[in-house]
Design a protein around this motif. Structure first.
Motif, PDB file in Angstrom:
ATOM      1  N   THR A 138       0.858  -1.186   0.000  1.00  0.00           N
ATOM      2  CA  THR A 138       0.000   0.000   0.000  1.00  0.00           C
ATOM      3  C   THR A 138       0.889   1.229   0.000  1.00  0.00           C
ATOM      4  N   LEU A 139       0.784   2.003  -1.064  1.00  0.00           N
ATOM      5  CA  LEU A 139       1.631   3.182  -1.272  1.00  0.00           C
ATOM      6  C   LEU A 139       0.780   4.268  -1.910  1.00  0.00           C
ATOM      7  N   HIS A 140       0.839   5.469  -1.348  1.00  0.00           N
ATOM      8  CA  HIS A 140       0.091   6.599  -1.918  1.00  0.00           C
ATOM      9  C   HIS A 140      -1.408   6.291  -1.980  1.00  0.00           C
ATOM     10  N   GLY A 141      -1.883   5.502  -0.998  1.00  0.00           N
ATOM     11  CA  GLY A 141      -3.295   5.184  -0.921  1.00  0.00           C
ATOM     12  C   GLY A 141      -3.773   4.095  -1.857  1.00  0.00           C
ATOM     13  N   VAL A 142      -2.858   3.446  -2.556  1.00  0.00           N
ATOM     14  CA  VAL A 142      -3.203   2.392  -3.523  1.00  0.00           C
ATOM     15  C   VAL A 142      -2.545   1.090  -3.073  1.00  0.00           C
ATOM     16  N   THR A 143      -3.266  -0.006  -3.161  1.00  0.00           N
ATOM     17  CA  THR A 143      -2.727  -1.316  -2.789  1.00  0.00           C
ATOM     18  C   THR A 143      -2.602  -2.191  -4.027  1.00  0.00           C
ATOM     19  N   LYS A 144      -1.385  -2.712  -4.252  1.00  0.00           N
ATOM     20  CA  LYS A 144      -1.103  -3.563  -5.406  1.00  0.00           C
ATOM     21  C   LYS A 144      -0.217  -4.726  -4.957  1.00  0.00           C
ATOM     22  N   PRO A 145      -0.297  -5.872  -5.666  1.00  0.00           N
ATOM     23  CA  PRO A 145       0.601  -6.980  -5.334  1.00  0.00           C
ATOM     24  C   PRO A 145       2.032  -6.699  -5.787  1.00  0.00           C
ATOM     25  N   VAL A 146       2.978  -7.071  -4.949  1.00  0.00           N
ATOM     26  CA  VAL A 146       4.407  -6.923  -5.245  1.00  0.00           C
ATOM     27  C   VAL A 146       5.110  -8.173  -4.724  1.00  0.00           C
ATOM     28  N   THR A 147       6.116  -8.643  -5.458  1.00  0.00           N
ATOM     29  CA  THR A 147       6.890  -9.806  -5.019  1.00  0.00           C
ATOM     30  C   THR A 147       8.326  -9.400  -4.720  1.00  0.00           C
ATOM     31  N   LEU A 148       8.810  -9.779  -3.549  1.00  0.00           N
ATOM     32  CA  LEU A 148      10.193  -9.535  -3.148  1.00  0.00           C
ATOM     33  C   LEU A 148      11.013 -10.787  -3.399  1.00  0.00           C
ATOM     34  N   ASP A 149      12.171 -10.629  -4.031  1.00  0.00           N
ATOM     35  CA  ASP A 149      13.132 -11.719  -4.165  1.00  0.00           C
ATOM     36  C   ASP A 149      14.133 -11.579  -3.028  1.00  0.00           C
ATOM     37  N   ALA A 150      13.982 -12.424  -2.027  1.00  0.00           N
ATOM     38  CA  ALA A 150      14.739 -12.269  -0.786  1.00  0.00           C
ATOM     39  C   ALA A 150      15.841 -13.312  -0.657  1.00  0.00           C
ATOM     40  N   THR A 151      16.913 -12.921   0.029  1.00  0.00           N
ATOM     41  CA  THR A 151      18.044 -13.806   0.301  1.00  0.00           C
ATOM     42  C   THR A 151      18.429 -13.698   1.770  1.00  0.00           C
ATOM     43  N   PHE A 152      18.601 -14.838   2.406  1.00  0.00           N
ATOM     44  CA  PHE A 152      19.065 -14.879   3.798  1.00  0.00           C
ATOM     45  C   PHE A 152      20.494 -14.374   3.863  1.00  0.00           C
ATOM     46  N   HIS A 153      20.744 -13.450   4.789  1.00  0.00           N
ATOM     47  CA  HIS A 153      22.083 -12.860   4.900  1.00  0.00           C
ATOM     48  C   HIS A 153      22.859 -13.431   6.076  1.00  0.00           C
ATOM     49  N   GLY A 154      22.200 -13.557   7.225  1.00  0.00           N
ATOM     50  CA  GLY A 154      22.916 -14.088   8.379  1.00  0.00           C
ATOM     51  C   GLY A 154      22.071 -14.075   9.633  1.00  0.00           C
ATOM     52  N   ALA A 155      22.540 -14.798  10.639  1.00  0.00           N
ATOM     53  CA  ALA A 155      21.835 -14.855  11.922  1.00  0.00           C
ATOM     54  C   ALA A 155      22.849 -15.012  13.045  1.00  0.00           C
ATOM     55  N   GLY A 156      22.446 -14.588  14.223  1.00  0.00           N
ATOM     56  CA  GLY A 156      23.316 -14.689  15.388  1.00  0.00           C
ATOM     57  C   GLY A 156      22.787 -13.804  16.495  1.00  0.00           C
ATOM     58  N   VAL A 157      23.608 -13.600  17.514  1.00  0.00           N
ATOM     59  CA  VAL A 157      23.237 -12.755  18.644  1.00  0.00           C
ATOM     60  C   VAL A 157      24.000 -11.442  18.531  1.00  0.00           C
ATOM     61  N   ASN A 158      23.261 -10.339  18.561  1.00  0.00           N
ATOM     62  CA  ASN A 158      23.872  -9.020  18.511  1.00  0.00           C
ATOM     63  C   ASN A 158      24.576  -8.756  19.848  1.00  0.00           C
ATOM     64  N   PRO A 159      25.892  -8.578  19.844  1.00  0.00           N
ATOM     65  CA  PRO A 159      26.606  -8.404  21.110  1.00  0.00           C
ATOM     66  C   PRO A 159      26.287  -7.085  21.809  1.00  0.00           C
ATOM     67  N   MET A 160      25.702  -6.127  21.077  1.00  0.00           N
ATOM     68  CA  MET A 160      25.403  -4.830  21.679  1.00  0.00           C
ATOM     69  C   MET A 160      24.183  -4.903  22.598  1.00  0.00           C
ATOM     70  N   ASN A 161      23.145  -5.632  22.149  1.00  0.00           N
ATOM     71  CA  ASN A 161      21.920  -5.684  22.962  1.00  0.00           C
ATOM     72  C   ASN A 161      21.496  -7.108  23.320  1.00  0.00           C
ATOM     73  N   LYS A 162      22.336  -8.099  22.942  1.00  0.00           N
ATOM     74  CA  LYS A 162      22.102  -9.517  23.247  1.00  0.00           C
ATOM     75  C   LYS A 162      20.843 -10.076  22.575  1.00  0.00           C
TER      76      LYS A 162
END
Length: 202
Positions: A138-162
């Motif tokens: 939904t953008l500018h009051g209009v809703t349309k279908p959109v597809t994202l091509d996604a890629t996993f980047h990484g996972a872990g524990v953030n040492p700053m906030n755990k």
């Protein structure tokens, strides 16, 4: 022979640097690190970048920040993932104040009337470390279908906030005119390319 030895040494140094980097950062491209549950978008490290062709002279870029939203994951059933993202239009960053005022005004985004864009997933098709995330934008009051091509980047524990953290990147294309934003097309390209980098914390 000397040239070959130099090239080999350079390659070894690069490989050692890559290994050292992998060992020194808290996130890793290892899906086994992902636990189930609901993660919140990290507004400080999630960005939506866009680009358009400007008159055939240059490619213009802009970015939306201050992103909020949630990602629900089940490692045993990744296709059941749910994603919602909201991008405040006031979070626009471009090359100058004049350009920001122009893009935010009523010829384009009309931020005063439409203060945010929202994406809600409708399906997730996972294949290894990539996924096609279909949803409604939904953008500018209009809703349309959109597809994202996604890629996993990484996972872990953030040492700053755990916090347990997962990260992804994604790309998509859309037409401005589909959302009532087609001003000055085709002088400014109707097609917009999106590049998204997202971090989610639990």
């Amino acid at each position: 022979m000397k040239r070959l030895s130099f090239a080999l040494a350079a390659a070894l140094l690069m490989a050692q640097a890559a290994v050292s980097h992998a060992q020194s950062v808290p996130g890793a491209k290892d899906v086994s690190r992902v636990s189930g549950g609901t993660y919140k978008a990290d507004p400080n490290h999630t960005q939506v970048l866009w680009s358009v062709d400007h008159m055939g002279f240059s490619t213009l870029h802009g970015m939306f920040g201050q992103i909020t939203g949630a990602l629900t994951l089940d490692p045993k059933n990744p296709s059941a993932a749910k994603l919602t993202i909201e991008a405040p239009m006031k979070g626009l960053a471009v090359t100058s104040d004049k350009f920001a005022t122009h893009v935010s005004g009523n010829e384009f985004l009309d931020v005063a009337k439409f203060p945010a864009a929202r994406f809600t997933s409708t399906s997730v098709d996972v294949s290894g470390e990539t996924a096609k995330i279909a949803g409604d934008l939904t953008l500018h009051g209009v809703t349309k279908p959109v597809t994202l091509d996604a890629t996993f980047h990484g996972a872990g524990v953030n040492p700053m906030n755990k916090a347990e953290t997962v990260g992804f990147s994604a790309t998509a294309k859309l037409k401005r005119s589909d959302f009532g934003l087609g001003a000055f097309a085709p002088v400014v390209s109707d097609e917009v390319e999106l590049e998204i980098v997202a971090a989610f914390e639990k």
